[in-house]
Each structure stands twice: as C-alpha cells, then as structure tokens.
Design a protein around this motif. Structure first.
Motif, short mmCIF file in Angstrom:
data_model
loop_
_atom_site.label_atom_id
_atom_site.label_comp_id
_atom_site.label_asym_id
_atom_site.label_seq_id
_atom_site.Cartn_x
_atom_site.Cartn_y
_atom_site.Cartn_z
N VAL A 94 -37.56 29.32 7.37
CA VAL A 94 -38.06 30.56 7.96
C VAL A 94 -37.60 31.74 7.13
N GLN A 95 -38.51 32.62 6.80
CA GLN A 95 -38.16 33.84 6.07
C GLN A 95 -38.75 35.04 6.79
N ILE A 96 -38.19 36.21 6.53
CA ILE A 96 -38.64 37.41 7.23
C ILE A 96 -38.93 38.54 6.24
N ILE A 97 -39.92 39.35 6.57
CA ILE A 97 -40.23 40.57 5.80
C ILE A 97 -40.11 41.74 6.75
N PHE A 98 -39.36 42.77 6.32
CA PHE A 98 -39.08 43.87 7.23
C PHE A 98 -40.05 45.02 7.04
N GLN A 99 -39.95 45.95 8.00
CA GLN A 99 -40.86 47.08 8.04
C GLN A 99 -40.69 48.01 6.85
N ASN A 100 -39.44 48.35 6.57
CA ASN A 100 -39.18 49.43 5.62
C ASN A 100 -38.81 48.88 4.25
N PRO A 101 -39.73 48.91 3.29
CA PRO A 101 -39.42 48.34 1.98
C PRO A 101 -38.38 49.16 1.23
N TYR A 102 -38.12 50.39 1.68
CA TYR A 102 -37.10 51.20 1.03
C TYR A 102 -35.71 50.75 1.45
N GLY A 103 -35.59 50.26 2.68
CA GLY A 103 -34.29 49.88 3.20
C GLY A 103 -33.92 48.44 2.97
N SER A 104 -34.91 47.57 2.71
CA SER A 104 -34.60 46.15 2.70
C SER A 104 -34.29 45.61 1.30
N LEU A 105 -34.30 46.46 0.29
CA LEU A 105 -33.91 46.02 -1.05
C LEU A 105 -32.62 46.74 -1.45
N ASN A 106 -31.72 46.02 -2.09
CA ASN A 106 -30.48 46.60 -2.56
C ASN A 106 -30.76 47.49 -3.77
N PRO A 107 -30.43 48.79 -3.69
CA PRO A 107 -30.79 49.70 -4.79
C PRO A 107 -30.08 49.38 -6.10
N ARG A 108 -29.00 48.60 -6.05
CA ARG A 108 -28.24 48.33 -7.27
C ARG A 108 -28.54 46.95 -7.84
N GLN A 109 -29.53 46.29 -7.26
CA GLN A 109 -29.86 44.95 -7.72
C GLN A 109 -31.20 44.99 -8.44
N LYS A 110 -31.26 44.39 -9.63
CA LYS A 110 -32.54 44.36 -10.34
C LYS A 110 -33.51 43.42 -9.62
N ILE A 111 -34.83 43.70 -9.81
CA ILE A 111 -35.85 42.90 -9.14
C ILE A 111 -35.67 41.40 -9.45
#
Lengths: 277, 282
Positions: A94-111
């Motif tokens: 099971v995996q989840i995708i959240f509403q806010n793409p700005y908040g759900s990615l770590n800003p210091r982690q490369k894609i």
C-alpha cells in the motif's frame, strides 16, 4: 468476478481526548463500522467534508494506524498491525499520495534520492539498479532523466505531484491511496495529473482509493463512490447509481453545493438576480 | 463613473536574472454594484495586479500604469499615508488562506475592532457593538462570546467569515476577494459564496473575484476577465464567456473541466495550445 484487493469488515476507530486533572477523558468514535470491498483495477472515491473520518480511514488503509475493531484484508490476507506489527511485504503493498506536493517532499533531498529511497529500504537492489529503476519511473510519469539530480524547489507544483506519484509506484504497490491529489493544483495541471493517473492505472492495473471533496472530479474519475458523514457511510454504490439517485440528505446537500458551470445554470442565476434587483 | 479604472498596468519584479514582468499591460474597469471575476492559472499575474491596486507589493516590484484611478482619485501619485486612508476603508481585500491571514496572537474581536479604530471615529463601546453586529451579519453563532476567541479556536470557514467581517467593517465600495474559497470544502465554499453575494447585493459593493475555479465564476460573476501569463486573453460577460468563448485559451480552460470530459481522457491546456500553435505555423 475479478480479484478483490481491499476489503474492510466493520472497521471502527476510537480516539481518546482530554482526561486531564479536572476533566474526564472523552472517547470520540471517528469511524463507526466501515464495510467496503474493492476489486483490482478499480477506483473507489471517498467523499465527505473535513472531519468526517476520511483521513482516519486512509490512515488505517495505509497501515499507519490500527483500527480499534474490525478486520482489514489486503489481497485477501488479514492484516492486524496492532497485534502482528508491520512486515516489509505489507508495507510495499500500500502506498499513499498526499494533497500538498510542496509539503510531502523533503526540500534537501534530490529527486533521484526521493525515488531511490523506497528501493534502498525495502529491496536488495544495487545502487546502479536503483538508479535505472528511478530513471525509468521518471519517464513513465512524464518527466525526464534530467530531473534526476534536481531538488524539489526547482520543480512546479504539477511536476512535484508527478514525483510523489513516481515515489509511490517504485515498489509496485497493489493499492494506491490518493488523498486529495489534485485539490492543490490548477485546473489545467489537474487535468494532466488525472490523465497520468488513468494512464498508469491502465498500464499497471492499479487499484485506487481516491479521497476528494470535488464531486466533478469524482464523477469523472471513480468507478465506485462512498459518501461519509460523521464517521458513517451514508451512501455507497457505483458511480452511476450514486450520481443518478442520491438517497441521503447529506449527499443531496453536497450535490447542491457543487458549483455548476453549465450555461443553463448561469442563465437561471442571472434571471434570479434580475428578478431581485 | 467607473469605480476603479486601470489602463495599461504593468508590474515587474527585480530578480537576480533581470526584471521579470508579472503583469504586461492589463486594462480593467469595474462599475458600482458589479461582480467582476478575474480567472487564470497560478502565475498568470491575477493576484499581483490586485496587490498593485492595494499597494501591498514588496519593494522589488515596479508598478507602472497609464491610469489607475479609484473614484477619480489617482492612486499612482498618492503617498503611502494617503493611500492607507483609502485601503481598508473604501477598498478592502480578502485573502486565500483565512487561518494564515489572521494574527494568531490576538483575539478576533481585537483584530476586527482594530480596523474600526483606524478608520472610524467610533468610541470603544460603539466599536464593540459594531463588531458584534458584523459577526452576526457574517453568520457566526454567539458573536458576543466569539469576540474573545482566538483564530486557532475557530474552523477554516469561520476564520474566513471573520476575514469577511473585517473587510466589510467600514462599508467598502470595492471588495477584492483573492481566491476566497480555494482552501475550503465544497459545502463551506457554497456558504461563503452565498454570504459574499448577499453582502454585495445588500451593500451595493463592487466585487472583484480572483479565482482559478470556473465553477466559482459561473456561480458569481457578471463579467469575466481571463488572464494568461500576465496578459488579458478575453473579457466578456459571463454568459457569453461560457456559451461562446472568443479566445482559444478560454476554450482550452473550459474543456479541461472534468464535467465537460469527452471520452476517457481530459484535454489539457498544454495540448490545446500546442495544437493551436502547430496549426498557426502551417
């Protein structure tokens, strides 16, 4: 009948609040017995206002929280994380995708690292294999290998939501929970993301649980619709039956509240306005 | 006479890579008692244009216009203190995030009465009466007790109601609503839109609705301006826009609505524009 991916039987969830020096503890029943079944390759939409328990249900389906009582079956297997804990296999399903793409990615982690991390934690793939998988996934979600070394702030909201989708798909989950995946996006970007989700569903035969309060999106996207109100299921059926013949008063309110962009509706509104003036 | 007239408005921001033009020559006029909707995607400059009217842009922004007049007063040549006389009293604005635009450290009553203290000559007790009156008007239950509540004790919909109460506290002639319902549920959105339309009709305000939601436009506007990348693509009354859109961009935007979906996939604005460009090249 095709294979059933997700099934819940009478799932409830209680939260305990308060209980300080002077106040008695209160028990809030956020979910009051949820039954649902979902076949492989289908989309179930869960609709309801904030506070109705849809996110609590999402937390239980994604194995973040344990239900207070009731049974949860994923791929026909009974899952009870309160008793048995969570295994690595379960986590991949099971995996989840959240509403806010700005908040759900770590800003210091490369894609690239965002996409590689699920593989690093859950599989024994080598660094090169992880890199190849991540590159392939970037292309699948409509981005390119050039995005591998970028940071989240270099991407737009729509591109970030694509990354969140790619991350969720890295482990080939059988169930994907989408928690308002397009409500933070513009109309035109929303169309792109919905198309992408449909393409991916066709390609990998994915099963979606789609949480939303936008009925026009639900009508376009879902196979089955479940309407929740204060922790209870007030309406559950195929899209056609729910939209053609809503039974519960809350569903009717919801339909009435959804803005109508048809020409007839505008004409009616302008006529009302002229009459009032 | 038009309430607000803007001709050839441009706004540019100084960035490390040179000036960036966010608004490229927008003309706009709104009459008394009119509801004007400005529609566009994020980055189309719709909010920036209105912030320029309010004088709320940061120092890095350069605003130029041939005409920017509110009831015959030239807003361009005003000093900041002269402008503050108008802003908040005659022109008021509501923002997208209701919880973020209220100060968490002060009670809603204090914030509501602050505007009245600034712009009216009411005494303290008169201000309190007026504040209770305003909260009743926007439909907050038990308004007297609610004056002492802090923003975190209220829901998003209630905070937006308080924001609306603050905005209409001095009976503005023009109300600018910047995506007032984007952060809210559909049922709450309906309540807030109904409230705004009721207040607009009762007080005879001009109302500018900034939004990216075509449904909200259909439910509220008299006239619509469609904006894309800082330029005006189309201006029409609401029925003409939905029935017979003139610009390709508007057509693309309308066809991307999920309820207008034909077949299995939604046409996206990018595809539509690419097709248009390809046809234009031939």
């Amino acid at each position: 009948m095709s294979e059933i991916v997700l099934e819940t039987r009478n799932v409830t969830r209680d939260y305990h609040a308060g209980g300080g020096l002077f106040s008695k503890a209160k028990t809030i029943r956020a979910l009051k017995g949820i039954d649902l079944t979902l076949e492989k390759g289908k989309t179930l939409a869960i609709v309801g206002e904030s506070g109705c328990g849809k996110s609590t249900l999402a937390r239980i389906l994604t194995l973040i929280d344990a239900p207070t009582s009731g049974e949860l079956l994923i791929d026909g297997q009974k899952v009870d994380i309160a008793k048995d804990g969570l295994t690595r296999d379960m986590r991949q399903k099971v995996q989840i995708i959240f509403q806010n793409p700005y908040g759900s990615l770590n800003p210091r982690q490369k894609i690239g690292d965002v996409l590689g991390e699920p593989l690093l934690l859950n599989t024994k793939l080598s660094a090169n294999e992880r890199r190849d998988r991540a590159m392939q996934m970037l292309v699948k979600v409509g981005l390119g290998p050039e995005h591998y070394n970028r940071y989240p702030h270099m991407l737009s909201g729509g591109q970030r939501q694509r990354i969140a989708i790619a991350r969720a798909l890295m482990l080939n989950p059988s169930l994907l929970v989408l928690d308002e995946p397009v409500s933070a996006l513009d109309l035109s970007v929303q169309a792109q993301i919905l198309n992408l989700l449909k393409d991916l569903q066709d390609e990998f035969n994915l099963t979606y649980v789609f949480i939303s309060h936008d009925l026009s999106v639900v009508k376009y996207f879902a196979d089955d619709v479940m309407v929740m109100y204060f922790g209870e299921v007030v309406e559950y059926g195929s899209r056609e039956t729910v939209f053609a013949n809503p039974q519960h008063s809350y569903t009717k309110t919801l339909f009435a509240a959804t803005p109508n962009a048809s020409v007839d509706a505008i004409k009616a509104r302008l006529a009302r306005k002229r009459a009032a003036a | 006479m038009a309430l607000l007239t803007i001709k050839n408005l441009t706004v540019s921001f100084d960035t490390s890579t040179g000036p960036f033009m966010a608004v490229k020559g927008i003309d706009l006029a709104i009459e008394k008692r009119e509801v004007l909707a400005i529609v566009g995607e994020s980055g189309s400059g719709k909010s920036v244009a209105m912030l320029a009217v309010m004088g709320l842009l940061p120092n890095t922004a350069t605003v130029t216009a041939d005409v920017m007049e509110f009831e015959g007063i030239n807003l361009l040549t005003q000093t900041p203190s002269q402008r503050r006389e108008i802003i908040g009293r005659d022109i008021a604005m509501i923002f997208q995030e209701p919880i973020a635009s209220l100060n968490p450290c002060f009670s809603v009553g204090f914030q509501l009465m602050e505007t009245l203290r600034q712009h009216t000559s009411l005494s303290a007790s008169e201000r309190e009466t007026r504040a209770v009156e305003l909260l009743t008007l926007v439909g907050i239950p038990d308004p007297k007790a609610r004056l002492n509540a802090y923003p975190h004790q209220m829901s998003g919909g209630q905070c937006q109601r308080v924001m609306i109460a603050i905005a209409i506290s001095c009976n503005p002639k023009l109300l600018i609503a910047d995506e007032p319902t984007t952060a809210l549920d559909v049922t709450i959105q309906k309540q807030i839109l109904d409230l705004l339309m009721r207040l607009q009709a009762e007080h005879g305000m001009g109302l500018i609705m900034i939004t990216h939601d075509m449904g909200v436009v259909a439910e509220t506007a008299d006239r619509v301006i469609v904006q894309y990348k800082g330029q005006k693509m189309e201006e029409a009354d609401v029925l003409t826009l939905f029935e017979n859109p003139a610009s390709n961009y508007t057509r693309a935007l309308l066809s991307a609505l999920p309820e207008n979906a034909v077949g299995d996939r939604l046409p996206t604005v990018a595809d539509f524009m690419a097709k248009q460009n390809a046809e234009a090249m031939q």
